[in-house]
Design a protein around this motif. Structure first.
Motif, mmCIF file in Angstrom:
data_model
loop_
_atom_site.group_PDB
_atom_site.id
_atom_site.type_symbol
_atom_site.label_atom_id
_atom_site.label_comp_id
_atom_site.label_asym_id
_atom_site.label_seq_id
_atom_site.Cartn_x
_atom_site.Cartn_y
_atom_site.Cartn_z
ATOM 1 N N UNK A 1 -9.013 -14.499 -13.821
ATOM 2 C CA UNK A 1 -7.655 -14.321 -14.715
ATOM 3 C C UNK A 1 -6.811 -13.294 -14.103
ATOM 4 N N UNK A 2 -7.584 -12.023 -13.645
ATOM 5 C CA UNK A 2 -6.871 -11.185 -13.036
ATOM 6 C C UNK A 2 -5.995 -11.463 -11.848
ATOM 7 N N UNK A 3 -6.536 -12.393 -11.151
ATOM 8 C CA UNK A 3 -5.823 -12.724 -9.860
ATOM 9 C C UNK A 3 -4.571 -13.672 -10.168
ATOM 10 N N UNK A 4 -4.719 -14.642 -11.174
ATOM 11 C CA UNK A 4 -3.561 -15.463 -11.704
ATOM 12 C C UNK A 4 -2.450 -14.583 -12.268
ATOM 13 N N UNK A 5 -2.739 -13.364 -13.166
ATOM 14 C CA UNK A 5 -1.899 -12.879 -13.803
ATOM 15 C C UNK A 5 -1.132 -11.762 -12.882
ATOM 16 N N UNK A 6 -1.915 -11.146 -11.857
ATOM 17 C CA UNK A 6 -1.254 -10.401 -10.766
ATOM 18 C C UNK A 6 -0.147 -11.354 -10.107
ATOM 19 N N UNK A 7 -0.704 -12.717 -9.822
ATOM 20 C CA UNK A 7 0.449 -13.368 -8.949
ATOM 21 C C UNK A 7 1.434 -13.813 -9.682
ATOM 22 N N UNK A 8 1.470 -13.875 -11.029
ATOM 23 C CA UNK A 8 2.647 -14.242 -11.980
ATOM 24 C C UNK A 8 3.241 -13.205 -12.251
ATOM 25 N N UNK A 9 2.815 -12.001 -12.243
ATOM 26 C CA UNK A 9 3.736 -10.731 -12.613
ATOM 27 C C UNK A 9 3.944 -9.739 -11.810
ATOM 28 N N UNK B 1 0.710 -1.261 0.158
ATOM 29 C CA UNK B 1 0.112 0.027 -0.241
ATOM 30 C C UNK B 1 0.778 1.262 -0.011
ATOM 31 N N UNK B 2 0.400 2.181 0.773
ATOM 32 C CA UNK B 2 1.172 3.528 0.856
ATOM 33 C C UNK B 2 2.778 3.494 1.101
ATOM 34 N N UNK B 3 2.726 2.598 2.208
ATOM 35 C CA UNK B 3 4.202 2.404 2.789
ATOM 36 C C UNK B 3 5.088 2.023 1.643
ATOM 37 N N UNK B 4 4.709 1.159 0.587
ATOM 38 C CA UNK B 4 5.207 0.541 -0.359
ATOM 39 C C UNK B 4 5.280 1.531 -1.579
ATOM 40 N N UNK C 1 -3.628 -0.384 -11.828
ATOM 41 C CA UNK C 1 -4.424 -0.302 -12.914
ATOM 42 C C UNK C 1 -3.333 -0.659 -14.344
ATOM 43 N N UNK C 2 -2.230 -0.273 -14.138
ATOM 44 C CA UNK C 2 -1.156 -0.366 -15.167
ATOM 45 C C UNK C 2 -0.869 -1.923 -15.437
ATOM 46 N N UNK C 3 -0.640 -2.675 -14.256
ATOM 47 C CA UNK C 3 -0.292 -3.826 -13.992
ATOM 48 C C UNK C 3 -1.490 -4.757 -14.562
ATOM 49 N N UNK C 4 -2.584 -4.260 -14.452
ATOM 50 C CA UNK C 4 -3.776 -4.963 -14.931
ATOM 51 C C UNK C 4 -4.199 -5.093 -16.250
ATOM 52 N N UNK C 5 -3.975 -3.923 -16.722
ATOM 53 C CA UNK C 5 -4.407 -3.492 -18.022
ATOM 54 C C UNK C 5 -3.117 -3.571 -19.148
ATOM 55 N N UNK C 6 -1.800 -3.612 -18.675
ATOM 56 C CA UNK C 6 -0.766 -4.183 -19.233
ATOM 57 C C UNK C 6 -0.500 -5.228 -19.609
ATOM 58 N N UNK C 7 0.786 -6.065 -18.862
ATOM 59 C CA UNK C 7 0.874 -7.574 -18.843
ATOM 60 C C UNK C 7 -0.221 -8.305 -18.691
ATOM 61 N N UNK D 1 4.868 -2.240 -10.206
ATOM 62 C CA UNK D 1 6.145 -1.440 -10.047
ATOM 63 C C UNK D 1 7.052 -2.169 -10.048
ATOM 64 N N UNK D 2 7.396 -3.400 -10.612
ATOM 65 C CA UNK D 2 8.544 -4.061 -10.873
ATOM 66 C C UNK D 2 8.681 -5.064 -9.846
#
Length: 375
Positions: free
Chosen positions: A354-362, A308-311, A319-325, A365-366
């Protein structure tokens, strides 16, 4: 407190280096102590936790310029007057003191005289928001109230509904009963831990929960965008509370629906409501079971990201992670909420897995973050 903090952050987004802290009970003390090493410009919190941090020497009110008491009528109802008075005595007499309240009973005027100097009272006209709310009162058999509620919900099928109960037990029992019938329903009451409250409110506000069942204290000050409907499971004994309840819908020029289930024992409560609003209540016959009684499901699902904010995680990063990779279309992404150590994002239900799997795999912010489905 969390809602107020979010709004202040939004308003202060163009002011550099504003430090705001939310200090409430129900969450660990240690992170708050660490945050207070560098004094904040704004503190939003509850009286008990603020006093606890003062007692530990972590927070000082010596430099307070503005002291705001929000929902002060409910604070007094909850027995906070002694705590409030103590906090004000620990702050400079040169401060400005602002009191906000839905009602102004004699107790608040007395408090104002003791805490404020030459105060100016600003009030809105009674019932100013009621014309946008269509109220219907339904006479019900007290033993068949749940059946009556199902009829109302399955006939009108609002996408999002806030149901008010008078007790914590009714709140949890009703939410459990609706969930057992297949409805997307959650309870909000004082017995929940702070983290659980945050998740419940986030799921309701982002449309991944269709029905929120709440007590008056838990729902006090809730600001939900575009809430279509409110239901009174039972009439309140206080007409001011009734006005506050139905005022959660029909906000900002939108139209809203409010349905009240009234058993014979509650009939004496109707006349004071009419006197308070200046309107005659509209009695309607209960509808028959609509839509074959099919339960109402949420249109969205919520994913929780352990950052969150601390990170330094921002809504744009998610949004970028979801709509990008991840390849999720932007129209499938709903409300994004950022907290200190975690973030929530609503995804259209048919795209959530689909979103859950791809966020876990991706990465976001690097970086890799733990991601889980909340519902």
């Amino acid at each position: 407190a969390d809602q107020v903090s979010k709004e202040i952050r939004r308003l202060a987004s163009f002011v550099p280096n504003v430090k705001l802290l939310t200090l409430c009970g129900g969450i660990p003390l240690r992170p708050q102590l660490a945050s207070l090493v560098h004094p904040p410009h704004v503190v939003v919190g509850t009286p008990g936790r603020i006093q606890e941090l003062i007692d530990q020497g972590a927070l000082s009110l010596d430099d307070i310029r503005v002291f705001v008491l929000d929902e002060v009528d409910r604070m007094l109802d909850m027995g906070f007057q002694e705590a409030i008075t103590s906090l004000l005595k620990q702050s400079p007499t040169s401060r400005q003191t602002l009191l906000f309240s839905a009602t102004i009973p004699d107790e608040i005027r007395k408090l104002s005289r003791s805490l404020q100097r030459d105060p100016v009272e600003v009030a809105t006209a009674d019932g100013a928001d009621l014309p946008e709310i269509e109220q219907q009162f339904h006479e019900v058999d007290g033993t068949r109230r749940f059946d009556a509620l199902l009829r109302v919900l399955t006939t009108y099928r609002p996408e999002s509904t806030l149901i008010f109960c008078n007790t914590r037990r009714d709140t949890q029992d009703l939410a459990d009963g609706l969930a057992q019938r297949g409805f997307s329903a959650l309870a909000l009451h004082g017995d929940l831990e702070q983290r659980d409250r945050d998740e419940v409110l986030m799921r309701f506000s982002n449309r991944s929960c269709a029905i929120l069942v709440a007590t008056d204290v838990a729902a006090r000050g809730l600001d939900i965008d575009d809430l279509p409907a409110v239901v009174n499971w039972e009439l309140s004994t206080d007409p001011d509370v009734h006005v506050h309840r139905i005022g959660r819908t029909g906000r900002a020029g939108r139209k809203g629906q409010a349905w009240s289930l009234v058993a014979a024992a509650e009939m004496p409560r109707v006349a004071p409501i009419e006197a308070r609003t200046g309107l005659s209540v509209r009695w309607s016959k209960l509808p028959s079971m609509g839509g074959s009684g099919e339960p109402i499901l949420a249109v969205m699902s919520t994913l929780c990201i352990d950052g969150g904010r601390q990170e330094k995680v921002r809504a744009g990063d998610i949004l970028g992670a979801l709509t990008g990779d991840a390849g999720i279309v932007s129209t499938a992404v709903g409300k994004i909420g950022i907290f200190a150590t975690r973030s929530y994002v609503a995804i259209r239900r048919d795209q959530a897995a689909t979103a859950l799997k791809r966020l876990r795999d991706g990465k976001i912010k690097g970086r890799k973050f733990r991601v889980r489905a909340v519902d």
